[in-house]
Design a protein around this motif. Structure first.
Motif, PDB file in Angstrom:
ATOM      1  N   SER A 159      64.972  -3.543  26.876  1.00  0.00           N
ATOM      2  CA  SER A 159      65.526  -2.949  25.679  1.00  0.00           C
ATOM      3  C   SER A 159      64.721  -1.701  25.341  1.00  0.00           C
ATOM      4  O   SER A 159      63.588  -1.540  25.806  1.00  0.00           O
ATOM      5  CB  SER A 159      65.460  -3.951  24.524  1.00  0.00           C
ATOM      6  OG  SER A 159      64.113  -4.156  24.137  1.00  0.00           O
ATOM      7  N   PRO A 160      65.279  -0.786  24.514  1.00  0.00           N
ATOM      8  CA  PRO A 160      64.548   0.441  24.180  1.00  0.00           C
ATOM      9  C   PRO A 160      63.169   0.179  23.598  1.00  0.00           C
ATOM     10  O   PRO A 160      62.201   0.863  23.940  1.00  0.00           O
ATOM     11  CB  PRO A 160      65.474   1.123  23.173  1.00  0.00           C
ATOM     12  CG  PRO A 160      66.839   0.655  23.545  1.00  0.00           C
ATOM     13  CD  PRO A 160      66.661  -0.764  23.987  1.00  0.00           C
ATOM     14  N   LEU A 161      63.046  -0.817  22.710  1.00  0.00           N
ATOM     15  CA  LEU A 161      61.744  -1.079  22.096  1.00  0.00           C
ATOM     16  C   LEU A 161      60.788  -1.734  23.083  1.00  0.00           C
ATOM     17  O   LEU A 161      59.575  -1.511  23.018  1.00  0.00           O
ATOM     18  CB  LEU A 161      61.913  -1.938  20.849  1.00  0.00           C
ATOM     19  CG  LEU A 161      62.549  -1.203  19.660  1.00  0.00           C
ATOM     20  CD1 LEU A 161      62.817  -2.148  18.508  1.00  0.00           C
ATOM     21  CD2 LEU A 161      61.668  -0.051  19.212  1.00  0.00           C
ATOM     22  N   THR A 172      61.360  10.833  19.580  1.00  0.00           N
ATOM     23  CA  THR A 172      60.746  11.469  18.411  1.00  0.00           C
ATOM     24  C   THR A 172      61.763  11.836  17.342  1.00  0.00           C
ATOM     25  O   THR A 172      61.390  12.129  16.209  1.00  0.00           O
ATOM     26  CB  THR A 172      59.974  12.731  18.829  1.00  0.00           C
ATOM     27  OG1 THR A 172      60.852  13.607  19.551  1.00  0.00           O
ATOM     28  CG2 THR A 172      58.795  12.367  19.709  1.00  0.00           C
ATOM     29  N   GLU A 173      63.046  11.820  17.673  1.00  0.00           N
ATOM     30  CA  GLU A 173      64.061  12.048  16.650  1.00  0.00           C
ATOM     31  C   GLU A 173      64.299  10.793  15.813  1.00  0.00           C
ATOM     32  O   GLU A 173      64.813  10.866  14.704  1.00  0.00           O
ATOM     33  CB  GLU A 173      65.375  12.503  17.301  1.00  0.00           C
ATOM     34  CG  GLU A 173      65.296  13.886  17.939  1.00  0.00           C
ATOM     35  CD  GLU A 173      66.640  14.359  18.444  1.00  0.00           C
ATOM     36  OE1 GLU A 173      67.616  13.575  18.316  1.00  0.00           O
ATOM     37  OE2 GLU A 173      66.724  15.481  18.956  1.00  0.00           O
ATOM     38  N   ARG A 174      63.915   9.651  16.372  1.00  0.00           N
ATOM     39  CA  ARG A 174      64.087   8.387  15.649  1.00  0.00           C
ATOM     40  C   ARG A 174      62.798   7.943  14.977  1.00  0.00           C
ATOM     41  O   ARG A 174      62.826   7.426  13.861  1.00  0.00           O
ATOM     42  CB  ARG A 174      64.567   7.310  16.621  1.00  0.00           C
ATOM     43  CG  ARG A 174      64.976   6.023  15.935  1.00  0.00           C
ATOM     44  CD  ARG A 174      65.792   5.149  16.851  1.00  0.00           C
ATOM     45  NE  ARG A 174      66.442   4.086  16.128  1.00  0.00           N
ATOM     46  CZ  ARG A 174      67.265   3.210  16.679  1.00  0.00           C
ATOM     47  NH1 ARG A 174      67.546   3.303  17.966  1.00  0.00           N
ATOM     48  NH2 ARG A 174      67.818   2.259  15.959  1.00  0.00           N
ATOM     49  N   TYR A 175      61.689   8.142  15.642  1.00  0.00           N
ATOM     50  CA  TYR A 175      60.387   7.763  15.093  1.00  0.00           C
ATOM     51  C   TYR A 175      59.518   9.018  15.049  1.00  0.00           C
ATOM     52  O   TYR A 175      59.292   9.656  16.076  1.00  0.00           O
ATOM     53  CB  TYR A 175      59.719   6.677  15.949  1.00  0.00           C
ATOM     54  CG  TYR A 175      60.628   5.502  16.222  1.00  0.00           C
ATOM     55  CD1 TYR A 175      61.016   4.649  15.198  1.00  0.00           C
ATOM     56  CD2 TYR A 175      61.120   5.257  17.508  1.00  0.00           C
ATOM     57  CE1 TYR A 175      61.860   3.574  15.435  1.00  0.00           C
ATOM     58  CE2 TYR A 175      61.962   4.182  17.757  1.00  0.00           C
ATOM     59  CZ  TYR A 175      62.326   3.352  16.717  1.00  0.00           C
ATOM     60  OH  TYR A 175      63.169   2.297  16.953  1.00  0.00           O
ATOM     61  N   MET A 183      55.376   0.158  14.691  1.00  0.00           N
ATOM     62  CA  MET A 183      55.915  -0.796  13.724  1.00  0.00           C
ATOM     63  C   MET A 183      57.293  -1.275  14.158  1.00  0.00           C
ATOM     64  O   MET A 183      57.641  -2.450  13.978  1.00  0.00           O
ATOM     65  CB  MET A 183      55.986  -0.158  12.337  1.00  0.00           C
ATOM     66  CG  MET A 183      54.671  -0.156  11.568  1.00  0.00           C
ATOM     67  SD  MET A 183      53.885  -1.784  11.407  1.00  0.00           S
ATOM     68  CE  MET A 183      55.180  -2.748  10.651  1.00  0.00           C
ATOM     69  N   ALA A 184      58.091  -0.387  14.732  1.00  0.00           N
ATOM     70  CA  ALA A 184      59.407  -0.796  15.243  1.00  0.00           C
ATOM     71  C   ALA A 184      59.245  -1.831  16.354  1.00  0.00           C
ATOM     72  O   ALA A 184      59.996  -2.809  16.429  1.00  0.00           O
ATOM     73  CB  ALA A 184      60.171   0.419  15.752  1.00  0.00           C
TER      74      ALA A 184
END
Length: 273
Positions: A159-161, A172-175, A183-184
């Protein structure tokens, strides 16, 4: 091992993992490093092996090392790399890590087929996983005349995380910061019912990317941020006293001329990013 695929700390950790693996198999190798922070490991062979066999080994190693770039071994026409002493496009040179006399001896004597077979046996579980992933991909992609063989989806299984935890590289556009990204990841693990001990074990093993996101602050911040993550997840889980409703609430009054009934949709639980 490429710093475009993972943080330098992960690249260095992957290089150490491969060195330990090769040492256990009795493989002799030559190592260098790039001005960009990347690493190369060369395994010279006494006898050539077929391209599919080399690809099989590399794709198995991908499942152990998040920063490994399989490109040079996934085709037979492209994928040249800079050898020690080569000028780097960003300045500087590819530098030899292995002592020169040892590197010369390794390139002269090379590795026998027996140690490569020993490596293959050590990678047997990963080879089976890579083959299974390729079969799944082939079932998903319709075969077309002249179509190139699909690359293994080995990395795409995460998964992405999980990928952030593996590599330390995030969108970097999301975090907007390392803090938000880690934290995500912790929220994700908490939602999967992990324990703090499991997170720590992962950071000391597979999830070197999460370790890199903390840098030298893990001892100070991990417990604090883990408690925040578990609290955040707990607040969003339906309690046993008030379980979440899943059925529509139907109005028992007479139906309207259209024949339909009024119903009130129940809001869905907050989804993890």
């Amino acid at each position: 091992m490429d710093t475009s695929k993972a943080r330098k700390a992960v690249v260095d950790d992957d290089a150490n993992k491969l060195a330990a693996l090769f040492n256990r198999a009795g493989i002799r190798y030559v190592e260098d490093f790039s001005p960009s922070g990347g690493r190369h490991i060369y395994v010279p062979l006494q006898e050539p092996i077929a391209a599919p066999e080399a690809r099989e080994l590399i794709e198995a190693l991908m499942l152990r090392t998040a920063s490994l770039d399989p490109g040079p071994h996934q085709n037979i026409t492209d994928g040249c790399i800079r050898v020690p002493g080569s000028a780097h496009k960003y300045g500087g040179y590819q530098m030899l890590l292995t002592p020169l006399a040892e590197a010369y001896d390794t390139l002269k004597r090379r590795n026998s087929a027996s140690v490569i077979n020993a490596l293959r046996q050590m990678l047997a579980p990963e080879i089976r996983r890579a083959h299974a992933a390729r079969r799944r991909m082939q079932r998903l992609i319709p075969s077309q005349p002249g179509a190139q063989e699909a690359d293994t989806p080995a990395r795409g299984q995460h998964s992405p995380l999980r990928s952030v935890a593996l590599t330390g590289v995030y969108d970097t556009e999301r975090y907007t910061s390392d803090s938000e990204a880690r934290m995500a990841v912790l929220n994700h693990f908490a939602a999967c019912n992990w324990t703090l001990d499991q997170v720590r074990a992962g950071m000391n093993g597979t999830f070197a990317g999460l370790t890199a996101l903390y840098g030298s602050k893990a001892d100070r911040l991990l417990i604090l941020e883990w408690n925040k993550a578990t609290s955040w997840i707990t607040e969003r889980q339906p309690s046993k006293a008030h379980p979440q409703k899943t059925a529509h609430n139907y109005n028992t009054s007479l139906t309207k001329p259209t024949g339909g009934t009024d119903w009130v949709p129940v809001s869905s639980p907050v989804a993890m990013r």
